[in-house]
Design an enzyme around this catalytic site. Structure first.
Site, short mmCIF file in Angstrom:
data_model
loop_
_atom_site.label_atom_id
_atom_site.label_comp_id
_atom_site.label_asym_id
_atom_site.label_seq_id
_atom_site.Cartn_x
_atom_site.Cartn_y
_atom_site.Cartn_z
N LYS A 283 13.37 46.08 85.61
CA LYS A 283 12.75 46.06 86.93
C LYS A 283 12.68 44.63 87.46
O LYS A 283 12.63 43.69 86.67
CB LYS A 283 11.30 46.58 86.82
N ARG A 357 10.86 60.75 82.29
CA ARG A 357 11.39 62.12 82.17
C ARG A 357 12.02 62.35 80.80
O ARG A 357 12.02 63.47 80.29
CB ARG A 357 12.37 62.40 83.32
#
Ligand code: BES
Ligand code: MN
Ligand code: ZN
Length: 504
Positions: A283, A357
Site C-alpha cells: 500500500k 477474502r
C-alpha cells in the site's frame, strides 16, 4: 465507568451534575418547566425567552442550582421536538451531557429518565430500550484510548453514571435496560481497545491471548489453532497470507453455549488482519497506520461474545477468527500464486492486498462444521465500500433476504446502519480466473461487490450475510459518541440481532 439506576427525585440526586432532557416544542417544554419546580422552571423559562437555550438537539445549558436541589449543577440538554425524538437522539443527548461533565471535571453524572409520556409511540413503549440507549450514549462518548499516554493530573474521567427516575412504575425495566447498556458499552470499548492497539502489541498470537482471557473472564469457550494445526487443516488462505510475516497466523474458535438454547446455531466470522501492509502489492504509506485496525471484524466478534455471555443470551453462537499479519518479505505470497483453501477450492492471488477474502474463505469453509443456520461475517474488506458509503453505513451482501432484513432492522434500532448492495449474477465473471477456481480481485469497479462475490464462492449450505465494515469501523473524525479511531462497530448490531434471533 460505573453505571447505576435508582428511584430518586431530581432534587435528591446527589451526583456532581444532573442532566434533564428538554423537549423543544410547547407540549414538552411546558411539562418540563413544570417538572423542574418553581425556581429552576423559571430559569428555564427565562433561558428559552431570551433564546439562550432553545432545546434543539445538541444544545446544553449548564445552571448552578439552589435549594432544594442537592446537586450543584443542572444540565438542560435539548432533544429537539417531542414527536421526532428517537433512540439515537437520546444517545446523542446523553453523550453531550457526559462529554460536558467530563470536560468540567465532574466525576459523577446523574441523568433523569425522560418522561415516557413525552416520547413518540414508536419508542415510548419500551423503557428498557430508552434506558439502554441513554447509557450507551453517555458511556461510549467518554471513551478514550489512553493506554500509552502519560497520565495527565489535570484531566479527570467521568467515573459514575446514574440513571434516575422519580416514578417507581417502570423502574425494573429501566434497571434492566441500563444494565444491558452498560454490558454492551463495555464490550464496545473492549472492541475499540483491540482496534486501537498498535500492531506491535496486537498480532495474531496476542490477539488470541486476549480472546482466551476474555473467554475466561466472561464465561465462553475459546480454542486456538496454531500454525501447525492450521497447516494440518490445510487452510491455504491463512497460511499464504501469513507466511510473509514473522508473526505466525492463528485461527480462533469461540463458543457460547446457552443454558437453554433453541437448537439453532449462529456463526460469526471476523477478519483478523492485525496489520495490512498490502504485502508484496504494498500500500502507499499515507494512512497505512490505519491498517492496524484491519482486525476490526475480529474485535467486533470478541466484543459480541463478551456481551452475549454476560447477558446470558439463550442462543448458541460460534465465533471464528482467522488472524494474520500481511507483510511483504522474501517468504511472502506473491501475485500470481495459487492457493488451495480449506474446502479444496483454489484461488489465484492477483493482488496480495486483497488478503482479507483469502483468509475469510478458509473460515467460511470451516463454518460448515457447525451446521449453522446462519453465518455472518464482518470484515474491513474493501476501500471501495468506504468510497460508496463513507463512514455512515456498513455494506451488506448475502444470500438470504430475511437475515438481511433482520440485520437492517437491528441496524436502524442501534443506529449501526447497514446498506444492502446488489449481488447480481453478472458480477461473478469479474472474478473469473484462467488458472484457478476464482481470482482475488475483480478490477476497478464495484470492488465491494466483487469481494462479496469472492466470499460467496466459499460459503457452505447455510444462510449467509457479509458485512463490509471498512468505513464504519475506522473513523477519521470524532462522531457523537465515538472518537476518531476504532468505533467498535458490529457489537451493538450483532447483540441486537441475536436478541431477536432467539425469538425465532
Ligand atoms: N483492509 C483493506 C481494505 C480497507 C481499506 C479497509 C481502507 C479499511 C480502509 C483490504 O485488505 C484491501 O486492501 N482491499 C483492497 C482490495 C483490492 C486490492 C482488490 C482495496 O480495497 O483496495
Ligand atoms: Mn489489503
Ligand atoms: Zn485488509
Amino acid at each position: 465507568m460505573k453505571v447505576r439506576s435508582e428511584v430518586s427525585a431530581l432534587s435528591d440526586a446527589k451526583e456532581n451534575a444532573v442532566a434533564v432532557f428538554i423537549f423543544q416544542d410547547k407540549k414538552g417544554l411546558a411539562q418540563q418547566i413544570a417538572a423542574l419546580g418553581k425556581q429552576l422552571g423559571e430559569k428555564l423559562q427565562a433561558a428559552v425567552s431570551l433564546k439562550d437555550f432553545t432545546a434543539k438537539e445538541g444544545e446544553l445549558l449548564s445552571l448552578y442550582t439552589e435549594k432544594p436541589i442537592a446537586s450543584p449543577r443542572l444540565f438542560l440538554v435539548g432533544v429537539g421536538e417531542t414527536e421526532k425524538v428517537t433512540l439515537e437522539k437520546l444517545r446523542r443527548a446523553a453523550a453531550t451531557a457526559a462529554k460536558t461533565a467530563q470536560s468540567m471535571k465532574v466525576g459523577s453524572l446523574g441523568i433523569e429518565f425522560p418522561p415516557l409520556t413525552l416520547l413518540p409511540h414508536s419508542i415510548g413503549s419500551s423503557a428498557a430500550d430508552v434506558a439502554q440507549s441513554i447509557v450507551e450514549g453517555a458511556f461510549l462518548s467518554v471513551y478514550k484510548y489512553d493506554k500509552y499516554l502519560t497520565p495527565d493530573a489535570e484531566k479527570k474521567r467521568l467515573e459514575s453514571l446514574t440513571l434516575f427516575t422519580a416514578e417507581k412504575k417502570n423502574f425494573n425495566e429501566i434497571q434492566t435496560g441500563a444494565r444491558f447498556g452498560e454490558i454492551i458499552s463495555k464490550a464496545v470499548c473492549h472492541a475499540r481497545d483491540l482496534q486501537n492497539a498498535p500492531s506491535n502489541e496486537i498480532y495474531p498470537e496476542t490477539l488470541s491471548f486476549d480472546v482466551q482471557q476474555t473467554a475466561h473472564d466472561y464465561g465462553f469457550k475459546a480454542t486456538i489453532f496454531d500454525q501447525r494445526k492450521i497447516e494440518s487443516l490445510k487452510m491455504g488462505g491463512l497460511l499464504s497470507v501469513g507466511k510473509g510475516s514473522n508473526h505466525p497466523p492463528r485461527f480462533v474458535i469461540l463458543e457460547h453455549i446457552p443454558a437453554k438454547g433453541n437448537g439453532k446455531t449462529v456463526v460469526l466470522v471476523g477478519k483478523g488482519v492485525t496489520f495490512d501492509s498490502g504485502g508484496i502489492s504494498i500500500k502507499p504509506s499515507a494512512n497505512m497506520a490505519e491498517m492496524k485496525m484491519d482486525m476490526s471484524g475480529a474485535a467486533a466478534v470478541v466484543g459480541t461474545f463478551q456481551a452475549l455471555a454476560e447477558m446470558k443470551l439463550p442462543v448458541h453462537v460460534v465465533g471464528l477468527i482467522p488472524s494474520v499479519e500481511n507483510m511483504p518479505s522474501g517468504t511472502a505470497v506473491k501475485p500470481g500464486d495459487i492457493v488451495r483453501h480449506f474446502n479444496g477450492k483454489t484461488s489465484e492471488v492477483d493482488n496480495t492486498d486483497a488478503e482479507g477474502r483469502l483468509i475469510l474463505a478458509d473460515a467460511l469453509g470451516y463454518a460448515s462444521k457447525f451446521k449453522p443456520d446462519v453465518v455472518i461475517d464482518l470484515a474491513t474488506l474493501t476501500g471501495a465500500c468506504v468510497v460508496a458509503l463513507g463512514h455512515l453505513a456498513t455494506g451488506m451482501m448475502g444470500n438470504d433476504q430475511a437475515t438481511m432484513e433482520s440485520l437492517k432492522a437491528a441496524g436502524e434500532k442501534t443506529y449501526e446502519r447497514v446498506w444492502q448492495l446488489p449481488m447480481f449474477d453478472e458480477y461473478e465473471k469479474m472474478i473469473k480466473s484462467d488458472v484457478a477456481d476464482v481470482k482475488n480481485t475483480g478490477g476497478r469497479w464495484a470492488g465491494a461487490i466483487t469481494a462479496g462475490w469472492f466470499l460467496k464462492k466459499f460459503i457452505g449450505e447455510y444462510k449467509w450475510a457479509h458485512l463490509d465494515i471498512a468505513g464504519t469501523a475506522i473513523l477519521e473524525e470524532n462522531m457523537d459518541y465515538a472518537p476518531k479511531g476504532g468505533s467498535g462497530v458490529g457489537v451493538r448490531l450483532l447483540v441486537e440481532f441475536l436478541k431477536n434471533w432467539e425469538k425465532k
